[in-house]
Motif scaffolding. Structure first.
Motif, mmCIF file in Angstrom:
data_model
loop_
_atom_site.group_PDB
_atom_site.id
_atom_site.type_symbol
_atom_site.label_atom_id
_atom_site.label_comp_id
_atom_site.label_asym_id
_atom_site.label_seq_id
_atom_site.Cartn_x
_atom_site.Cartn_y
_atom_site.Cartn_z
ATOM 1 N N THR A 131 8.704 3.299 3.707
ATOM 2 C CA THR A 131 9.574 3.721 2.708
ATOM 3 C C THR A 131 9.336 4.749 1.790
ATOM 4 O O THR A 131 8.320 4.648 1.606
ATOM 5 C CB THR A 131 10.826 2.193 2.267
ATOM 6 O OG1 THR A 131 11.705 2.765 1.860
ATOM 7 C CG2 THR A 131 9.706 1.736 1.109
ATOM 8 N N GLN A 132 10.650 5.692 2.588
ATOM 9 C CA GLN A 132 9.225 7.050 1.405
ATOM 10 C C GLN A 132 10.030 6.511 0.621
ATOM 11 O O GLN A 132 12.000 6.323 0.254
ATOM 12 C CB GLN A 132 10.550 7.927 2.332
ATOM 13 C CG GLN A 132 10.192 9.513 1.094
ATOM 14 C CD GLN A 132 8.448 9.849 1.562
ATOM 15 O OE1 GLN A 132 7.917 9.548 2.419
ATOM 16 N NE2 GLN A 132 7.995 10.160 0.521
ATOM 17 N N VAL A 133 9.073 6.869 -0.791
ATOM 18 C CA VAL A 133 9.869 7.135 -2.024
ATOM 19 C C VAL A 133 9.530 8.639 -2.397
ATOM 20 O O VAL A 133 7.929 8.945 -2.073
ATOM 21 C CB VAL A 133 9.216 5.951 -2.986
ATOM 22 C CG1 VAL A 133 9.169 6.091 -4.189
ATOM 23 C CG2 VAL A 133 9.368 4.316 -2.869
ATOM 24 N N THR A 134 10.328 9.317 -2.753
ATOM 25 C CA THR A 134 10.110 10.238 -3.337
ATOM 26 C C THR A 134 9.959 10.509 -5.304
ATOM 27 O O THR A 134 11.711 9.639 -5.619
ATOM 28 C CB THR A 134 11.481 11.476 -2.733
ATOM 29 O OG1 THR A 134 10.582 11.104 -1.698
ATOM 30 C CG2 THR A 134 10.436 12.403 -3.396
ATOM 31 N N VAL A 135 9.638 10.886 -5.954
ATOM 32 C CA VAL A 135 10.079 11.454 -7.151
ATOM 33 C C VAL A 135 9.785 12.478 -7.587
ATOM 34 O O VAL A 135 8.980 13.227 -8.047
ATOM 35 C CB VAL A 135 8.896 10.475 -8.086
ATOM 36 C CG1 VAL A 135 9.558 10.407 -9.554
ATOM 37 C CG2 VAL A 135 8.790 8.873 -7.850
ATOM 38 N N SER A 136 11.284 12.938 -8.445
ATOM 39 C CA SER A 136 10.954 14.740 -8.325
ATOM 40 C C SER A 136 12.764 15.104 -8.796
ATOM 41 O O SER A 136 13.636 14.326 -8.680
ATOM 42 C CB SER A 136 11.627 15.197 -6.895
ATOM 43 O OG SER A 136 11.861 16.353 -6.948
ATOM 44 N N SER A 137 12.118 15.824 -9.591
ATOM 45 C CA SER A 137 13.489 16.249 -11.007
ATOM 46 C C SER A 137 14.716 17.196 -10.219
ATOM 47 O O SER A 137 15.624 18.386 -10.296
ATOM 48 C CB SER A 137 13.496 16.899 -12.224
ATOM 49 O OG SER A 137 12.351 18.102 -11.577
ATOM 50 N N ASP A 152 4.049 9.195 -7.748
ATOM 51 C CA ASP A 152 3.944 8.549 -7.001
ATOM 52 C C ASP A 152 4.314 8.191 -5.077
ATOM 53 O O ASP A 152 4.610 7.418 -5.031
ATOM 54 C CB ASP A 152 5.424 7.316 -8.106
ATOM 55 C CG ASP A 152 4.535 6.659 -9.300
ATOM 56 O OD1 ASP A 152 5.214 6.655 -10.396
ATOM 57 O OD2 ASP A 152 3.079 6.558 -8.904
ATOM 58 N N THR A 153 4.936 9.710 -5.920
ATOM 59 C CA THR A 153 5.509 10.021 -4.184
ATOM 60 C C THR A 153 4.845 9.477 -3.248
ATOM 61 O O THR A 153 3.529 10.133 -3.172
ATOM 62 C CB THR A 153 6.067 10.958 -4.474
ATOM 63 O OG1 THR A 153 6.959 11.608 -5.384
ATOM 64 C CG2 THR A 153 6.095 11.640 -2.666
ATOM 65 N N ALA A 154 5.344 8.996 -1.985
ATOM 66 C CA ALA A 154 4.519 8.239 -1.534
ATOM 67 C C ALA A 154 5.376 7.835 0.261
ATOM 68 O O ALA A 154 6.671 6.882 -0.169
ATOM 69 C CB ALA A 154 3.117 7.462 -1.529
ATOM 70 N N VAL A 155 4.480 6.849 0.961
ATOM 71 C CA VAL A 155 5.024 6.052 2.069
ATOM 72 C C VAL A 155 5.082 4.777 1.401
ATOM 73 O O VAL A 155 4.421 4.592 1.248
ATOM 74 C CB VAL A 155 5.524 6.323 3.724
ATOM 75 C CG1 VAL A 155 5.060 5.112 4.184
ATOM 76 C CG2 VAL A 155 5.296 7.820 3.491
ATOM 77 N N HIS A 177 0.889 -1.109 0.123
ATOM 78 C CA HIS A 177 -0.222 0.228 -0.235
ATOM 79 C C HIS A 177 0.761 0.938 0.058
ATOM 80 O O HIS A 177 2.553 0.747 0.356
ATOM 81 C CB HIS A 177 -1.429 0.028 1.402
ATOM 82 C CG HIS A 177 -2.237 -0.443 1.349
ATOM 83 N ND1 HIS A 177 -2.134 -1.672 1.020
ATOM 84 C CD2 HIS A 177 -3.160 -0.432 1.448
ATOM 85 C CE1 HIS A 177 -2.897 -2.973 1.191
ATOM 86 N NE2 HIS A 177 -3.960 -1.758 1.257
ATOM 87 N N ARG A 178 0.958 2.319 -0.288
ATOM 88 C CA ARG A 178 1.224 3.651 -0.299
ATOM 89 C C ARG A 178 0.337 4.624 0.064
ATOM 90 O O ARG A 178 -1.366 4.714 0.182
ATOM 91 C CB ARG A 178 1.720 3.903 -1.360
ATOM 92 C CG ARG A 178 0.652 4.403 -1.906
ATOM 93 C CD ARG A 178 1.297 4.847 -3.662
ATOM 94 N NE ARG A 178 0.361 4.951 -4.639
ATOM 95 C CZ ARG A 178 0.547 4.908 -6.179
ATOM 96 N NH1 ARG A 178 2.071 5.238 -7.075
ATOM 97 N NH2 ARG A 178 0.055 5.921 -7.018
ATOM 98 N N GLN A 179 0.840 5.359 0.719
ATOM 99 C CA GLN A 179 0.184 7.393 1.712
ATOM 100 C C GLN A 179 1.038 8.348 1.098
ATOM 101 O O GLN A 179 2.359 8.447 1.246
ATOM 102 C CB GLN A 179 0.010 6.524 2.975
ATOM 103 C CG GLN A 179 -0.730 7.769 3.774
ATOM 104 C CD GLN A 179 -1.205 7.529 4.723
ATOM 105 O OE1 GLN A 179 -0.569 6.985 5.222
ATOM 106 N NE2 GLN A 179 -2.067 8.124 5.377
ATOM 107 N N ALA A 180 0.046 8.490 0.576
ATOM 108 C CA ALA A 180 1.037 10.212 -0.328
ATOM 109 C C ALA A 180 0.276 11.011 1.145
ATOM 110 O O ALA A 180 -0.384 10.936 1.603
ATOM 111 C CB ALA A 180 0.819 10.848 -1.537
ATOM 112 N N PRO A 181 1.257 12.588 1.101
ATOM 113 C CA PRO A 181 1.156 13.168 1.856
ATOM 114 C C PRO A 181 -0.322 13.901 1.038
ATOM 115 O O PRO A 181 -0.881 14.397 0.617
ATOM 116 C CB PRO A 181 2.024 14.064 1.371
ATOM 117 C CG PRO A 181 3.799 13.559 0.970
ATOM 118 C CD PRO A 181 2.324 12.698 0.508
#
Length: 115
Positions: A109-115, A89-92, A37-41
């Protein structure tokens, strides 16, 4: 007490890839299904993907054709290969394991997708 430990999160540019891993403290075939599962801010925790004891996989529409869930019974590990990542897709990301009506959760686990 069932324990799930995620790893593999981090910062990645749009279009990049990450592979998450979740080590389970018990035989993963003891569970009806394992997944993510994932949880975005500021948002609710949502289903991402799962694989059941028979090997059937399910994905939320937003990640189909980009994410792949797999498992290794010997290593008691569940994986989530994430390709073509997008900022949304940025989320825990949380690992889950279901047995009957009970669901166990990892710490995320934190996943951050950013340029």
């Amino acid at each position: 007490q069932v324990q799930l430990l995620e790893s593999g999160g981090g910062l990645v540019q749009p279009g990049g890839s990450l592979k998450l891993a979740c080590v389970v403290s018990e035989n993963i075939f003891n569970f009806n299904a394992v997944g993510w599962h994932r949880q975005a801010p500021g948002k609710e925790r949502d289903f991402v993907a799962s694989i059941n004891v028979g090997g059937k996989t399910q994905y939320t529409d937003a990640v189909k054709d980009r994410f792949t869930i797999s498992r290794d019974g010997v290593k008691k590990t569940v994986y989530l290969q994430m390709n073509n990542l997008k900022p949304e897709d940025t989320a825990v990301y949380y690992c889950t394991a279901n047995i009957l009506t009970r669901r166990y959760w990892g710490q995320g686990t934190q996943v951050t997708v950013s340029s």
